[in-house]
Design an enzyme around this catalytic site. Structure first.
Site, mmCIF file in Angstrom:
data_model
loop_
_atom_site.group_PDB
_atom_site.id
_atom_site.type_symbol
_atom_site.label_atom_id
_atom_site.label_comp_id
_atom_site.label_asym_id
_atom_site.label_seq_id
_atom_site.Cartn_x
_atom_site.Cartn_y
_atom_site.Cartn_z
ATOM 1 N N ARG A 38 0.833 -1.213 0.000
ATOM 2 C CA ARG A 38 0.000 0.000 0.000
ATOM 3 C C ARG A 38 0.867 1.262 0.000
ATOM 4 O O ARG A 38 0.466 2.284 -0.559
ATOM 5 C CB ARG A 38 -0.922 -0.007 1.211
ATOM 6 C CG ARG A 38 -2.046 -0.989 1.000
ATOM 7 C CD ARG A 38 -3.104 -0.849 2.045
ATOM 8 N NE ARG A 38 -4.282 -1.581 1.641
ATOM 9 C CZ ARG A 38 -5.206 -2.007 2.481
ATOM 10 N NH1 ARG A 38 -5.106 -1.780 3.761
ATOM 11 N NH2 ARG A 38 -6.239 -2.670 2.022
ATOM 12 N N LYS A 199 -20.930 -15.091 3.098
ATOM 13 C CA LYS A 199 -22.198 -14.431 3.447
ATOM 14 C C LYS A 199 -22.975 -13.953 2.237
ATOM 15 O O LYS A 199 -22.577 -13.032 1.544
ATOM 16 C CB LYS A 199 -21.903 -13.245 4.365
ATOM 17 C CG LYS A 199 -21.722 -13.665 5.794
ATOM 18 C CD LYS A 199 -22.042 -12.490 6.715
ATOM 19 C CE LYS A 199 -21.036 -12.378 7.827
ATOM 20 N NZ LYS A 199 -20.003 -11.380 7.625
ATOM 21 N N GLY A 349 -9.472 -8.308 -0.930
ATOM 22 C CA GLY A 349 -9.856 -9.301 0.077
ATOM 23 C C GLY A 349 -9.244 -10.667 -0.131
ATOM 24 O O GLY A 349 -8.091 -10.802 -0.555
ATOM 25 N N GLY A 372 -13.625 -3.452 0.472
ATOM 26 C CA GLY A 372 -14.952 -2.886 0.727
ATOM 27 C C GLY A 372 -15.330 -1.832 -0.306
ATOM 28 O O GLY A 372 -16.453 -1.799 -0.806
HETATM 29 P P1 AMP Z 1 -16.633 -13.437 2.766
HETATM 30 O O1 AMP Z 1 -16.039 -12.698 3.930
HETATM 31 O O2 AMP Z 1 -18.133 -13.477 2.780
HETATM 32 O O3 AMP Z 1 -16.067 -12.992 1.427
HETATM 33 O O4 AMP Z 1 -16.201 -14.945 2.937
HETATM 34 C C1 AMP Z 1 -14.860 -15.374 2.972
HETATM 35 C C2 AMP Z 1 -14.824 -16.619 3.786
HETATM 36 O O5 AMP Z 1 -15.731 -17.537 3.234
HETATM 37 C C3 AMP Z 1 -13.496 -17.345 3.807
HETATM 38 O O6 AMP Z 1 -12.969 -17.236 5.092
HETATM 39 C C4 AMP Z 1 -13.853 -18.779 3.462
HETATM 40 O O7 AMP Z 1 -13.264 -19.699 4.318
HETATM 41 C C5 AMP Z 1 -15.335 -18.800 3.666
HETATM 42 N N1 AMP Z 1 -15.985 -19.855 2.892
HETATM 43 C C6 AMP Z 1 -15.917 -20.092 1.586
HETATM 44 N N2 AMP Z 1 -16.583 -21.196 1.240
HETATM 45 C C7 AMP Z 1 -17.103 -21.703 2.385
HETATM 46 C C8 AMP Z 1 -17.873 -22.855 2.694
HETATM 47 N N3 AMP Z 1 -18.222 -23.696 1.747
HETATM 48 N N4 AMP Z 1 -18.222 -23.058 3.975
HETATM 49 C C9 AMP Z 1 -17.846 -22.195 4.928
HETATM 50 N N5 AMP Z 1 -17.110 -21.094 4.701
HETATM 51 C C10 AMP Z 1 -16.737 -20.852 3.450
#
Ligand code: AMP
Length: 392
Positions: A38, A199, A349, A372
């Site tokens: 950065r 999520k 991310g 974000g």
């Molecule tokens: P997000 O913050 O919503 O972008 O999600 C990122 C996180 O999603 C990572 O830490 C992954 O480990 C998790 N993730 C991805 N696929 C799965 C899954 N099938 N079950 C549980 N967690 C997941």
């Protein structure tokens, strides 16, 4: 929104005092910078200002000191690294807008850069307090925002100061706006989005905004199981956001086949790298098992889509990639992104970490510096730190 903003190229800088908001929020451990990218990415703007005779005050946030002075979040290591990279001393003020900052900024000569302390040492930063913003602007002739990663926040140093100074766009920010703006307005087609992560609630607005613009939306990761459930599939103990099922049904109904879901999953009998695992057809996960990654057929199918696209935006891992046994799908997507002739964009991310870990980062056309911020941009939201900059 107009993304064509005035930059330092549009103004004479000789003898001007310029306040620059950077994103120096680098990962730190025990006072040591873990990754200086950065800081390095801010250099083109800083160097341009210095070479063109400006006296430069730099500012940034670091971590979340919650409005209190806390040496753990001091920008001292950043000042040191900046001095090395610029090969000239960058003095750090002891405070943000106090006596030290005033003195250091007043003494700064054309061709010199100084840094003030973490703007979040003062609670008024995140409140976008006008008096605080005015004090930040004090003595400067021009404000340049180069902190794309903080542009989705209306804080004093990212938005408030623009009320007191002409506000211009830094070169890093300019590149982000160009690349992400073009992807939304005029992408080389087919335009494919690969959306993953855990999520679904975080990604619904994104899917809604991309749907009319994209040719394909490939859903991967934890959020794909709620889609499977909406289609009547069995998902066992996989992640599921039951409240969103109706929304997803409505979304699928209007998607005209643009939304593609995994056709197979790697499933496990517990949330553990050493769990028993097997491949199952999508929507056929037995009780007690959970989806952890996309399956091999999906990896091939989605990889081919990425390879045959004109533009690809990727955000969110395809599985629990932190566990090596469930990182195969994410690796396959990353590899396809690297091999594709498409213009490839990663929205920061986890997906950015994945390509970096795999050593593929330099094969991606654009890795956004703002997780974000790039998500909100792709959701079609106005970013306050961009909206406040002067149009060309
Ligand atoms: P997000 O913050 O919503 O972008 O999600 C990122 C996180 O999603 C990572 O830490 C992954 O480990 C998790 N993730 C991805 N696929 C799965 C899954 N099938 N079950 C549980 N967690 C997941």
């Amino acid at each position: 929104m107009n993304y064509s903003k005035k930059t330092p190229r549009d103004i004479s800088l000789e003898g001007k005092k310029v306040l620059v908001r950077c994103d120096f929020n680098v990962p730190m451990k025990d006072g040591v910078i873990q990754d200086d990218r950065r800081i390095v990415s801010a250099l083109p703007t800083v160097r341009y200002l210095l070479e063109n005779g400006a006296a430069v005050t730099l500012c940034s946030h670091m971590g979340r000191p919650k409005g209190e002075v806390n040496p753990k979040y001091s920008l001292a290591p950043v000042a040191k690294r900046l001095s090395e990279l610029l090969e000239q001393e960058v003095i750090l003020a002891d405070d943000v807008i106090g006596e030290s900052a005033k003195a250091v900024r007043a003494a700064c000569k054309p061709g010199q850069a100084v840094l003030i302390e973490n703007v979040r040492y003062d609670a008024r930063e995140e409140k976008n307090d006008p008096e605080f913003a005015k004090a930040l602007a004090e003595g400067a002739d021009l404000y340049v925002n180069d902190a794309f990663g903080a542009a989705h926040r209306a804080h004093a140093s990212t938005e408030g100061v623009s009320k007191y100074l002409p506000a211009y766009c830094g070169f890093l920010m300019e590149r982000e706006l160009e690349v992400l703006g073009k992807a939304l307005a005029n992408p080389a087609r087919p335009f494919t989005a690969v959306l993953g992560g855990a999520k679904i609630s975080d990604k619904l607005a994104l899917i809604e905004n991309l749907l009319p613009k994209c040719d394909n939306i490939l859903i991967v990761g934890g959020m794909s199981y709620t889609f499977q459930k909406a289609l009547g599939g069995e998902i066992g103990a996989s992640l599921c956001d039951a409240e969103k099922i109706d929304d997803l049904r409505a979304l699928l109904a209007k998607a005209e086949g643009k939304i593609m879901l995994p056709v197979d999953d790697v499933i496990a009998d517990k949330f553990d790298n050493e769990a028993n695992r097997k491949t199952a057809k999508a929507g056929q996960t037995p009780e007690g098992w959970m989806g952890m990654d996309i399956g091999p057929e999906t990896a091939k199918l989605f990889g081919d889509k990425v390879l045959s696209s004109g533009t690809v935006v990727w955000n969110g891992p395809a599985g629990v990639f932190e566990m090596s046994n469930f990182s195969t799908g994410t690796r396959a997507i990353a590899q396809a992104m690297a091999d594709s002739k498409a213009f490839t964009i990663i929205g920061g991310g986890d997906s950015a970490s994945a390509v970096e870990l795999m050593g593929l980062a330099d094969k991606i056309d654009h890795i956004s510096t703002g997780g974000g911020a790039s998500l909100e941009f792709l959701e079609g939201k106005n970013l306050p730190g961009v909206a406040c900059l002067e149009d060309k």
